[in-house]
Write an enzyme that holds these catalytic residues in place. Structure first.
Site, PDB file in Angstrom:
ATOM      1  N   PHE A  96       1.710  -3.724   3.884  1.00  0.00           N
ATOM      2  CA  PHE A  96       2.076  -5.040   4.396  1.00  0.00           C
ATOM      3  C   PHE A  96       3.558  -5.297   4.110  1.00  0.00           C
ATOM      4  O   PHE A  96       4.057  -4.972   3.035  1.00  0.00           O
ATOM      5  CB  PHE A  96       1.237  -6.125   3.722  1.00  0.00           C
ATOM      6  CG  PHE A  96      -0.189  -6.215   4.189  1.00  0.00           C
ATOM      7  CD1 PHE A  96      -0.655  -5.447   5.239  1.00  0.00           C
ATOM      8  CD2 PHE A  96      -1.069  -7.095   3.576  1.00  0.00           C
ATOM      9  CE1 PHE A  96      -1.962  -5.547   5.675  1.00  0.00           C
ATOM     10  CE2 PHE A  96      -2.389  -7.208   4.001  1.00  0.00           C
ATOM     11  CZ  PHE A  96      -2.835  -6.427   5.051  1.00  0.00           C
ATOM     12  N   LYS A 139      -9.521   7.938   3.300  1.00  0.00           N
ATOM     13  CA  LYS A 139      -9.982   6.562   3.078  1.00  0.00           C
ATOM     14  C   LYS A 139     -11.384   6.344   3.644  1.00  0.00           C
ATOM     15  O   LYS A 139     -12.060   5.385   3.259  1.00  0.00           O
ATOM     16  CB  LYS A 139      -9.016   5.561   3.713  1.00  0.00           C
ATOM     17  CG  LYS A 139      -7.684   5.410   2.996  1.00  0.00           C
ATOM     18  CD  LYS A 139      -6.853   4.307   3.630  1.00  0.00           C
ATOM     19  CE  LYS A 139      -5.502   4.141   2.942  1.00  0.00           C
ATOM     20  NZ  LYS A 139      -4.574   5.232   3.260  1.00  0.00           N
ATOM     21  N   GLU A 153      -0.620   4.715  14.372  1.00  0.00           N
ATOM     22  CA  GLU A 153      -0.310   5.946  13.640  1.00  0.00           C
ATOM     23  C   GLU A 153      -0.522   7.173  14.525  1.00  0.00           C
ATOM     24  O   GLU A 153       0.263   8.119  14.486  1.00  0.00           O
ATOM     25  CB  GLU A 153      -1.151   6.048  12.375  1.00  0.00           C
ATOM     26  CG  GLU A 153      -0.713   7.178  11.468  1.00  0.00           C
ATOM     27  CD  GLU A 153      -1.388   7.156  10.103  1.00  0.00           C
ATOM     28  OE1 GLU A 153      -0.985   7.947   9.232  1.00  0.00           O
ATOM     29  OE2 GLU A 153      -2.329   6.349   9.910  1.00  0.00           O
ATOM     30  N   HIS A 211      -2.563   7.525   6.995  1.00  0.00           N
ATOM     31  CA  HIS A 211      -2.842   6.234   6.369  1.00  0.00           C
ATOM     32  C   HIS A 211      -4.249   5.793   6.771  1.00  0.00           C
ATOM     33  O   HIS A 211      -5.028   5.383   5.924  1.00  0.00           O
ATOM     34  CB  HIS A 211      -1.791   5.217   6.802  1.00  0.00           C
ATOM     35  CG  HIS A 211      -1.894   3.902   6.112  1.00  0.00           C
ATOM     36  ND1 HIS A 211      -1.844   3.777   4.740  1.00  0.00           N
ATOM     37  CD2 HIS A 211      -2.054   2.637   6.603  1.00  0.00           C
ATOM     38  CE1 HIS A 211      -1.955   2.505   4.405  1.00  0.00           C
ATOM     39  NE2 HIS A 211      -2.089   1.794   5.512  1.00  0.00           N
ATOM     40  N   CYS A 228       0.800  -1.220   0.000  1.00  0.00           N
ATOM     41  CA  CYS A 228       0.000   0.000   0.000  1.00  0.00           C
ATOM     42  C   CYS A 228       0.836   1.274   0.000  1.00  0.00           C
ATOM     43  O   CYS A 228       0.296   2.374  -0.113  1.00  0.00           O
ATOM     44  CB  CYS A 228      -0.953  -0.014   1.189  1.00  0.00           C
ATOM     45  SG  CYS A 228      -2.010  -1.475   1.191  1.00  0.00           S
ATOM     46  N   HIS A 247      -9.811   2.007   0.692  1.00  0.00           N
ATOM     47  CA  HIS A 247      -8.360   1.839   0.615  1.00  0.00           C
ATOM     48  C   HIS A 247      -7.990   1.361  -0.787  1.00  0.00           C
ATOM     49  O   HIS A 247      -8.293   0.226  -1.169  1.00  0.00           O
ATOM     50  CB  HIS A 247      -7.915   0.826   1.670  1.00  0.00           C
ATOM     51  CG  HIS A 247      -6.440   0.744   1.848  1.00  0.00           C
ATOM     52  ND1 HIS A 247      -5.542   1.439   1.055  1.00  0.00           N
ATOM     53  CD2 HIS A 247      -5.676   0.032   2.731  1.00  0.00           C
ATOM     54  CE1 HIS A 247      -4.309   1.160   1.446  1.00  0.00           C
ATOM     55  NE2 HIS A 247      -4.365   0.320   2.451  1.00  0.00           N
TER      56      HIS A 247
END
Length: 421
Positions: free
Chosen positions: A407, A339, A318, A307, A167, A344
Protein backbone atom coordinates in the site's frame (compact mmCIF):
# COMPACT_ATOMS: atom_id res chain seq x y z
CA UNK A 1 34.94 0.43 -6.42
CA UNK A 2 34.43 -3.28 -6.93
CA UNK A 3 31.24 -4.52 -5.32
CA UNK A 4 31.40 -7.57 -3.06
CA UNK A 5 29.41 -10.67 -3.88
CA UNK A 6 26.67 -11.59 -1.40
CA UNK A 7 25.46 -15.09 -0.61
CA UNK A 8 22.77 -16.63 1.60
CA UNK A 9 24.25 -18.82 4.34
CA UNK A 10 21.38 -19.24 6.80
CA UNK A 11 17.58 -19.41 6.81
CA UNK A 12 14.88 -19.23 9.47
CA UNK A 13 11.11 -19.40 9.08
CA UNK A 14 8.08 -19.30 11.36
CA UNK A 15 5.01 -19.47 9.14
CA UNK A 16 1.39 -20.63 8.91
CA UNK A 17 2.59 -23.76 7.08
CA UNK A 18 5.63 -24.61 9.17
CA UNK A 19 7.56 -23.46 12.22
CA UNK A 20 10.97 -24.32 10.78
CA UNK A 21 12.48 -23.99 7.32
CA UNK A 22 12.33 -27.74 6.49
CA UNK A 23 8.68 -27.97 7.58
CA UNK A 24 7.82 -24.76 5.71
CA UNK A 25 9.44 -25.98 2.48
CA UNK A 26 7.93 -29.48 2.65
CA UNK A 27 4.43 -28.08 3.05
CA UNK A 28 4.90 -25.52 0.28
CA UNK A 29 6.01 -28.18 -2.15
CA UNK A 30 3.07 -30.37 -1.14
CA UNK A 31 0.53 -27.56 -1.56
CA UNK A 32 -0.63 -27.36 2.06
CA UNK A 33 -2.87 -24.46 3.05
CA UNK A 34 -2.25 -22.70 6.36
CA UNK A 35 -5.74 -21.17 6.57
CA UNK A 36 -8.25 -21.88 9.31
CA UNK A 37 -10.60 -20.22 11.82
CA UNK A 38 -9.07 -17.33 13.75
CA UNK A 39 -8.01 -18.36 17.27
CA UNK A 40 -6.23 -15.19 18.45
CA UNK A 41 -9.56 -13.53 19.27
CA UNK A 42 -13.31 -14.03 18.89
CA UNK A 43 -13.93 -13.14 15.25
CA UNK A 44 -17.54 -14.36 15.11
CA UNK A 45 -18.90 -10.87 14.39
CA UNK A 46 -16.31 -9.99 11.73
CA UNK A 47 -16.91 -10.29 8.01
CA UNK A 48 -13.77 -12.43 7.83
CA UNK A 49 -13.45 -15.12 10.48
CA UNK A 50 -10.37 -17.00 9.27
CA UNK A 51 -6.70 -16.37 8.60
CA UNK A 52 -3.36 -18.10 8.18
CA UNK A 53 -2.10 -18.18 11.77
CA UNK A 54 1.14 -19.62 13.12
CA UNK A 55 0.32 -22.85 14.91
CA UNK A 56 1.65 -24.47 18.09
CA UNK A 57 3.91 -21.54 18.95
CA UNK A 58 5.15 -21.08 22.49
CA UNK A 59 7.44 -18.09 22.88
CA UNK A 60 9.09 -19.47 26.00
CA UNK A 61 10.49 -22.35 23.94
CA UNK A 62 12.79 -19.74 22.40
CA UNK A 63 12.84 -16.74 24.72
CA UNK A 64 13.20 -16.37 28.48
CA UNK A 65 9.72 -16.04 30.02
CA UNK A 66 10.48 -12.73 31.71
CA UNK A 67 11.87 -11.24 28.52
CA UNK A 68 9.03 -12.61 26.37
CA UNK A 69 6.52 -10.68 28.49
CA UNK A 70 8.22 -7.46 27.40
CA UNK A 71 7.73 -8.25 23.70
CA UNK A 72 4.88 -7.99 21.26
CA UNK A 73 4.09 -11.17 19.35
CA UNK A 74 5.72 -9.88 16.17
CA UNK A 75 9.04 -9.46 18.02
CA UNK A 76 8.76 -12.96 19.43
CA UNK A 77 8.23 -14.25 15.90
CA UNK A 78 11.22 -12.27 14.61
CA UNK A 79 13.55 -13.60 17.30
CA UNK A 80 12.42 -17.18 16.73
CA UNK A 81 13.14 -17.02 12.99
CA UNK A 82 16.44 -15.22 13.60
CA UNK A 83 17.62 -17.87 16.04
CA UNK A 84 16.97 -20.62 13.50
CA UNK A 85 18.83 -18.67 10.81
CA UNK A 86 21.85 -17.85 13.00
CA UNK A 87 22.11 -21.50 14.05
CA UNK A 88 21.67 -22.67 10.46
CA UNK A 89 24.48 -20.37 9.32
CA UNK A 90 26.80 -21.67 12.03
CA UNK A 91 27.72 -18.21 13.27
CA UNK A 92 30.21 -18.44 16.15
CA UNK A 93 29.97 -15.17 18.07
CA UNK A 94 33.23 -15.99 19.87
CA UNK A 95 35.15 -15.93 16.59
CA UNK A 96 33.39 -13.18 14.63
CA UNK A 97 33.98 -9.43 14.62
CA UNK A 98 30.58 -8.47 16.02
CA UNK A 99 31.07 -4.88 14.85
CA UNK A 100 30.77 -6.26 11.30
CA UNK A 101 27.46 -8.10 11.79
CA UNK A 102 24.23 -6.12 11.55
CA UNK A 103 20.49 -6.64 11.78
CA UNK A 104 18.06 -5.09 9.29
CA UNK A 105 14.45 -6.24 9.63
CA UNK A 106 11.21 -5.20 7.99
CA UNK A 107 7.73 -4.86 9.45
CA UNK A 108 4.63 -3.33 7.95
CA UNK A 109 2.51 -2.69 11.04
CA UNK A 110 4.52 -3.60 14.13
CA UNK A 111 3.08 -4.04 17.60
CA UNK A 112 -0.57 -3.53 16.75
CA UNK A 113 -1.71 -6.06 19.37
CA UNK A 114 0.15 -4.22 22.12
CA UNK A 115 -1.23 -0.88 20.94
CA UNK A 116 -4.76 -2.25 20.80
CA UNK A 117 -4.57 -3.77 24.29
CA UNK A 118 -3.17 -0.64 25.90
CA UNK A 119 -5.67 1.73 24.30
CA UNK A 120 -8.60 -0.53 25.25
CA UNK A 121 -7.30 -0.74 28.80
CA UNK A 122 -6.99 3.04 28.99
CA UNK A 123 -10.51 3.57 27.62
CA UNK A 124 -11.97 1.16 30.16
CA UNK A 125 -10.15 2.52 33.22
CA UNK A 126 -9.51 6.23 32.57
CA UNK A 127 -12.57 7.34 34.55
CA UNK A 128 -11.80 5.15 37.56
CA UNK A 129 -8.04 4.89 37.99
CA UNK A 130 -6.86 7.51 35.48
CA UNK A 131 -4.25 7.02 32.78
CA UNK A 132 -2.28 3.87 33.49
CA UNK A 133 -0.05 2.32 30.86
CA UNK A 134 2.36 -0.61 30.91
CA UNK A 135 5.92 0.74 31.19
CA UNK A 136 6.85 -1.55 28.30
CA UNK A 137 4.03 -0.23 26.09
CA UNK A 138 6.25 1.84 23.81
CA UNK A 139 9.23 -0.55 23.64
CA UNK A 140 6.85 -3.42 22.83
CA UNK A 141 4.96 -1.51 20.16
CA UNK A 142 7.55 0.38 18.12
CA UNK A 143 8.40 -1.08 14.74
CA UNK A 144 12.17 -1.04 15.15
CA UNK A 145 12.32 -3.07 18.35
CA UNK A 146 12.60 -6.50 16.72
CA UNK A 147 15.92 -5.68 15.06
CA UNK A 148 17.13 -4.13 18.29
CA UNK A 149 16.19 -7.19 20.33
CA UNK A 150 17.95 -9.54 17.91
CA UNK A 151 21.13 -7.48 18.07
CA UNK A 152 21.06 -7.52 21.89
CA UNK A 153 20.71 -11.31 22.04
CA UNK A 154 23.90 -11.85 20.05
CA UNK A 155 25.83 -8.63 20.61
CA UNK A 156 25.77 -7.68 16.93
CA UNK A 157 27.02 -4.08 16.75
CA UNK A 158 26.79 -3.53 12.99
CA UNK A 159 24.10 -1.58 11.09
CA UNK A 160 20.77 -1.95 12.87
CA UNK A 161 17.43 -0.57 11.72
CA UNK A 162 13.96 -1.40 10.45
CA UNK A 163 12.35 -0.77 7.08
CA UNK A 164 8.65 -0.04 6.81
CA UNK A 165 7.05 0.05 3.37
CA UNK A 166 3.83 -1.89 3.97
CA UNK A 167 3.95 -5.30 2.30
CA UNK A 168 7.28 -4.52 0.62
CA UNK A 169 8.98 -3.96 4.00
CA UNK A 170 11.08 -7.10 4.34
CA UNK A 171 12.12 -7.12 0.67
CA UNK A 172 13.37 -3.58 1.19
CA UNK A 173 15.18 -4.80 4.32
CA UNK A 174 16.88 -7.52 2.28
CA UNK A 175 17.87 -4.95 -0.34
CA UNK A 176 19.38 -2.64 2.28
CA UNK A 177 21.28 -5.54 3.84
CA UNK A 178 22.55 -6.58 0.41
CA UNK A 179 23.88 -3.10 -0.28
CA UNK A 180 25.61 -2.73 3.10
CA UNK A 181 27.50 -5.96 2.48
CA UNK A 182 28.45 -5.42 -1.15
CA UNK A 183 29.69 -1.93 -0.32
CA UNK A 184 32.00 -3.47 2.27
CA UNK A 185 30.27 -2.01 5.34
CA UNK A 186 29.46 -5.36 6.95
CA UNK A 187 30.49 -9.02 6.75
CA UNK A 188 27.05 -10.38 7.58
CA UNK A 189 23.53 -9.02 8.03
CA UNK A 190 20.67 -10.81 9.77
CA UNK A 191 17.72 -9.69 7.65
CA UNK A 192 14.09 -10.47 6.97
CA UNK A 193 10.75 -9.48 8.40
CA UNK A 194 8.04 -10.26 10.93
CA UNK A 195 4.36 -9.48 11.36
CA UNK A 196 1.58 -10.38 13.81
CA UNK A 197 -1.56 -8.40 12.95
CA UNK A 198 -4.32 -11.02 13.17
CA UNK A 199 -6.15 -9.13 15.89
CA UNK A 200 -9.39 -7.08 15.88
CA UNK A 201 -7.80 -3.84 14.64
CA UNK A 202 -5.92 -5.60 11.87
CA UNK A 203 -8.75 -7.80 10.62
CA UNK A 204 -11.37 -5.09 11.14
CA UNK A 205 -9.31 -2.50 9.34
CA UNK A 206 -8.74 -4.65 6.28
CA UNK A 207 -12.38 -5.76 6.34
CA UNK A 208 -13.46 -2.14 6.24
CA UNK A 209 -11.48 -1.77 3.02
CA UNK A 210 -13.08 -4.93 1.57
CA UNK A 211 -9.55 -6.25 1.07
CA UNK A 212 -9.98 -9.65 2.72
CA UNK A 213 -11.62 -12.80 1.44
CA UNK A 214 -14.88 -13.61 3.21
CA UNK A 215 -14.97 -17.28 2.23
CA UNK A 216 -15.69 -18.27 5.83
CA UNK A 217 -17.23 -21.60 4.87
CA UNK A 218 -14.08 -22.78 3.07
CA UNK A 219 -10.94 -21.09 4.47
CA UNK A 220 -8.36 -23.46 3.00
CA UNK A 221 -9.54 -22.61 -0.53
CA UNK A 222 -9.96 -18.89 0.05
CA UNK A 223 -6.56 -17.72 -1.19
CA UNK A 224 -6.83 -18.41 -4.91
CA UNK A 225 -4.54 -16.12 -6.91
CA UNK A 226 -5.32 -15.75 -10.62
CA UNK A 227 -8.71 -17.46 -10.34
CA UNK A 228 -11.84 -15.62 -11.44
CA UNK A 229 -13.59 -16.36 -8.14
CA UNK A 230 -10.90 -14.75 -5.96
CA UNK A 231 -12.41 -12.27 -3.53
CA UNK A 232 -9.51 -10.82 -1.57
CA UNK A 233 -6.39 -11.83 0.31
CA UNK A 234 -6.09 -14.01 3.41
CA UNK A 235 -4.17 -12.51 6.31
CA UNK A 236 -1.08 -14.37 7.44
CA UNK A 237 1.49 -13.91 10.18
CA UNK A 238 4.96 -15.06 11.12
CA UNK A 239 8.55 -14.26 10.27
CA UNK A 240 11.30 -15.06 7.83
CA UNK A 241 15.03 -14.51 8.29
CA UNK A 242 18.02 -14.79 5.97
CA UNK A 243 21.70 -14.54 6.81
CA UNK A 244 23.36 -12.55 4.04
CA UNK A 245 27.12 -12.77 3.95
CA UNK A 246 30.02 -11.47 1.92
CA UNK A 247 31.22 -14.34 -0.26
CA UNK A 248 34.90 -14.39 0.72
CA UNK A 249 33.99 -14.20 4.40
CA UNK A 250 31.61 -17.14 3.97
CA UNK A 251 34.24 -19.20 2.14
CA UNK A 252 36.89 -18.41 4.75
CA UNK A 253 34.77 -19.82 7.57
CA UNK A 254 33.57 -22.80 5.52
CA UNK A 255 29.91 -21.77 5.52
CA UNK A 256 27.36 -23.64 3.43
CA UNK A 257 25.93 -21.48 0.67
CA UNK A 258 22.30 -21.78 -0.38
CA UNK A 259 22.35 -19.30 -3.25
CA UNK A 260 23.75 -15.95 -4.34
CA UNK A 261 21.75 -12.75 -3.96
CA UNK A 262 22.18 -11.28 -7.41
CA UNK A 263 20.30 -7.99 -7.33
CA UNK A 264 17.40 -5.99 -5.97
CA UNK A 265 15.08 -3.26 -7.19
CA UNK A 266 12.71 -0.65 -5.81
CA UNK A 267 10.10 1.59 -7.41
CA UNK A 268 6.87 3.47 -6.75
CA UNK A 269 3.55 3.25 -8.52
CA UNK A 270 2.81 6.90 -7.60
CA UNK A 271 -0.79 6.07 -8.43
CA UNK A 272 -3.13 5.22 -5.52
CA UNK A 273 -2.97 4.70 -1.76
CA UNK A 274 -3.99 1.03 -1.97
CA UNK A 275 -4.49 -0.07 -5.58
CA UNK A 276 -1.63 -1.06 -7.86
CA UNK A 277 -1.30 0.67 -11.22
CA UNK A 278 -3.78 -1.12 -13.53
CA UNK A 279 -1.15 -1.61 -16.23
CA UNK A 280 1.52 -2.73 -13.75
CA UNK A 281 3.89 0.14 -14.59
CA UNK A 282 5.54 0.19 -11.16
CA UNK A 283 5.79 -3.61 -11.13
CA UNK A 284 7.49 -3.64 -14.53
CA UNK A 285 9.88 -0.89 -13.43
CA UNK A 286 10.93 -2.67 -10.23
CA UNK A 287 11.60 -5.95 -12.04
CA UNK A 288 13.57 -4.12 -14.72
CA UNK A 289 15.60 -2.37 -12.04
CA UNK A 290 16.36 -5.64 -10.25
CA UNK A 291 17.47 -7.33 -13.48
CA UNK A 292 19.78 -4.43 -14.29
CA UNK A 293 21.20 -4.51 -10.76
CA UNK A 294 21.86 -8.24 -11.08
CA UNK A 295 23.40 -7.92 -14.54
CA UNK A 296 20.86 -10.42 -15.85
CA UNK A 297 18.56 -10.53 -18.86
CA UNK A 298 14.86 -11.44 -18.68
CA UNK A 299 15.61 -14.82 -20.27
CA UNK A 300 17.95 -15.68 -17.37
CA UNK A 301 14.99 -15.92 -14.98
CA UNK A 302 13.29 -19.32 -14.64
CA UNK A 303 10.86 -18.66 -11.78
CA UNK A 304 8.92 -15.67 -10.48
CA UNK A 305 7.49 -15.85 -6.97
CA UNK A 306 4.82 -13.26 -7.61
CA UNK A 307 3.18 -10.88 -5.17
CA UNK A 308 -0.07 -12.62 -6.19
CA UNK A 309 -2.29 -11.77 -3.25
CA UNK A 310 -5.58 -13.07 -4.70
CA UNK A 311 -7.11 -9.62 -5.14
CA UNK A 312 -9.15 -8.78 -8.24
CA UNK A 313 -7.01 -5.84 -9.42
CA UNK A 314 -3.54 -6.74 -8.15
CA UNK A 315 -3.24 -10.14 -9.80
CA UNK A 316 -4.14 -8.75 -13.22
CA UNK A 317 -1.73 -5.84 -13.08
CA UNK A 318 1.19 -8.06 -12.06
CA UNK A 319 0.51 -10.44 -14.95
CA UNK A 320 0.47 -7.49 -17.35
CA UNK A 321 3.82 -6.32 -15.99
CA UNK A 322 5.38 -9.76 -16.44
CA UNK A 323 4.14 -10.03 -20.01
CA UNK A 324 5.30 -6.51 -20.86
CA UNK A 325 8.81 -7.10 -19.51
CA UNK A 326 9.49 -10.73 -20.36
CA UNK A 327 7.73 -10.92 -23.73
CA UNK A 328 7.88 -14.39 -25.23
CA UNK A 329 10.08 -15.62 -22.39
CA UNK A 330 7.11 -15.11 -20.05
CA UNK A 331 5.67 -18.32 -21.49
CA UNK A 332 8.82 -20.28 -20.58
CA UNK A 333 8.78 -19.14 -16.95
CA UNK A 334 7.23 -20.80 -13.97
CA UNK A 335 5.09 -18.36 -12.00
CA UNK A 336 3.61 -19.15 -8.62
CA UNK A 337 2.09 -17.44 -5.61
CA UNK A 338 3.05 -19.09 -2.34
CA UNK A 339 0.50 -16.76 -0.69
CA UNK A 340 -2.07 -19.29 -1.86
CA UNK A 341 -0.70 -21.43 1.00
CA UNK A 342 0.79 -19.03 3.56
CA UNK A 343 -1.70 -16.22 3.16
CA UNK A 344 -0.34 -12.70 3.02
CA UNK A 345 2.20 -12.07 5.77
CA UNK A 346 2.13 -8.30 5.11
CA UNK A 347 5.50 -6.87 6.15
CA UNK A 348 6.99 -10.36 6.52
CA UNK A 349 5.84 -11.55 3.08
CA UNK A 350 8.99 -10.56 1.21
CA UNK A 351 11.28 -12.43 3.58
CA UNK A 352 9.24 -15.63 3.60
CA UNK A 353 8.88 -15.54 -0.18
CA UNK A 354 12.60 -14.83 -0.62
CA UNK A 355 13.28 -17.99 1.39
CA UNK A 356 10.93 -19.92 -0.90
CA UNK A 357 12.81 -18.51 -3.89
CA UNK A 358 16.20 -19.45 -2.43
CA UNK A 359 15.03 -23.02 -1.82
CA UNK A 360 13.53 -23.21 -5.30
CA UNK A 361 16.91 -22.27 -6.79
CA UNK A 362 18.76 -24.70 -4.53
CA UNK A 363 16.42 -27.64 -5.03
CA UNK A 364 15.18 -27.03 -8.61
CA UNK A 365 11.56 -27.22 -7.52
CA UNK A 366 8.84 -24.61 -8.04
CA UNK A 367 6.13 -24.64 -5.35
CA UNK A 368 2.56 -24.44 -6.65
CA UNK A 369 -0.21 -21.89 -6.76
CA UNK A 370 -2.97 -23.89 -5.10
CA UNK A 371 -6.78 -23.62 -5.25
CA UNK A 372 -7.24 -23.06 -8.96
CA UNK A 373 -10.19 -25.02 -10.34
CA UNK A 374 -10.69 -25.96 -13.96
CA UNK A 375 -12.73 -23.33 -15.76
CA UNK A 376 -12.35 -20.73 -13.00
CA UNK A 377 -10.63 -18.40 -15.41
CA UNK A 378 -10.50 -14.60 -15.42
CA UNK A 379 -10.99 -13.16 -18.89
CA UNK A 380 -8.26 -10.60 -18.19
CA UNK A 381 -5.56 -13.21 -17.44
CA UNK A 382 -3.61 -15.18 -20.06
CA UNK A 383 -3.64 -18.82 -18.97
CA UNK A 384 -1.01 -19.72 -21.55
CA UNK A 385 1.37 -18.59 -18.82
CA UNK A 386 2.54 -21.33 -16.46
CA UNK A 387 1.09 -20.42 -13.06
CA UNK A 388 2.22 -23.79 -11.62
CA UNK A 389 -1.35 -24.50 -10.62
CA UNK A 390 -2.00 -27.00 -7.82
CA UNK A 391 1.15 -29.12 -8.13
CA UNK A 392 4.85 -28.35 -7.66
CA UNK A 393 7.01 -28.67 -10.76
CA UNK A 394 10.59 -29.90 -10.99
CA UNK A 395 12.79 -27.91 -13.33
CA UNK A 396 16.18 -26.27 -13.38
CA UNK A 397 15.89 -22.91 -11.64
CA UNK A 398 18.99 -20.89 -12.50
CA UNK A 399 17.55 -17.69 -11.06
CA UNK A 400 14.36 -16.70 -9.29
CA UNK A 401 12.74 -13.30 -8.94
CA UNK A 402 10.52 -12.44 -5.97
CA UNK A 403 8.05 -9.53 -6.08
CA UNK A 404 6.46 -7.67 -3.18
CA UNK A 405 4.19 -4.64 -3.50
CA UNK A 406 2.75 -2.51 -0.70
CA UNK A 407 0.00 0.00 0.00
CA UNK A 408 1.25 3.44 -0.91
CA UNK A 409 2.64 2.13 -4.20
CA UNK A 410 5.84 0.65 -2.75
CA UNK A 411 7.40 -2.03 -4.96
CA UNK A 412 10.42 -4.17 -4.14
CA UNK A 413 12.07 -7.04 -5.98
CA UNK A 414 14.78 -9.53 -5.03
CA UNK A 415 16.66 -11.85 -7.39
CA UNK A 416 18.56 -14.95 -6.25
CA UNK A 417 20.60 -17.26 -8.45
CA UNK A 418 22.57 -20.47 -8.19
CA UNK A 419 25.94 -19.95 -6.56
CA UNK A 420 28.94 -20.68 -8.72
CA UNK A 421 32.61 -19.95 -8.01
Amino acid sequence: MELKRVVVTGLGALTPVGNTVPEFWENLVNGVSGAGPITHFDASKFKTQFACEVKNFNATDFIDRKEARKMDLYTQYAITAAKEAVTDAGIDVEKEDLNRIGVIFGVGIGGIHTFEEEVINYAQTKDTIGPRFNPFFIPKMIADIASGQISMIYGFHGPNFTTTSACASSSNAIADAFNYIRLGKANMIVTGGAEAAIFPAGVGGFNAMNALSTRNDDPTHASRPFSASRDGFVMGEGAGCLILEELEHAKARGAKIYAELAGTGASADAYHITASHPEGLGAKLVMTSALEDAGLKPEDIDYINVHGTSTPVGDISEVKAIQALFGEHAYKLNISSTKSMTGHLLGAAGAVEAIASVLSVKNDVVPPTINHEEGDNDEHIDYSLNFTFNKAQHRTVRAALSNTFGFGGHNACVIVKKYTE
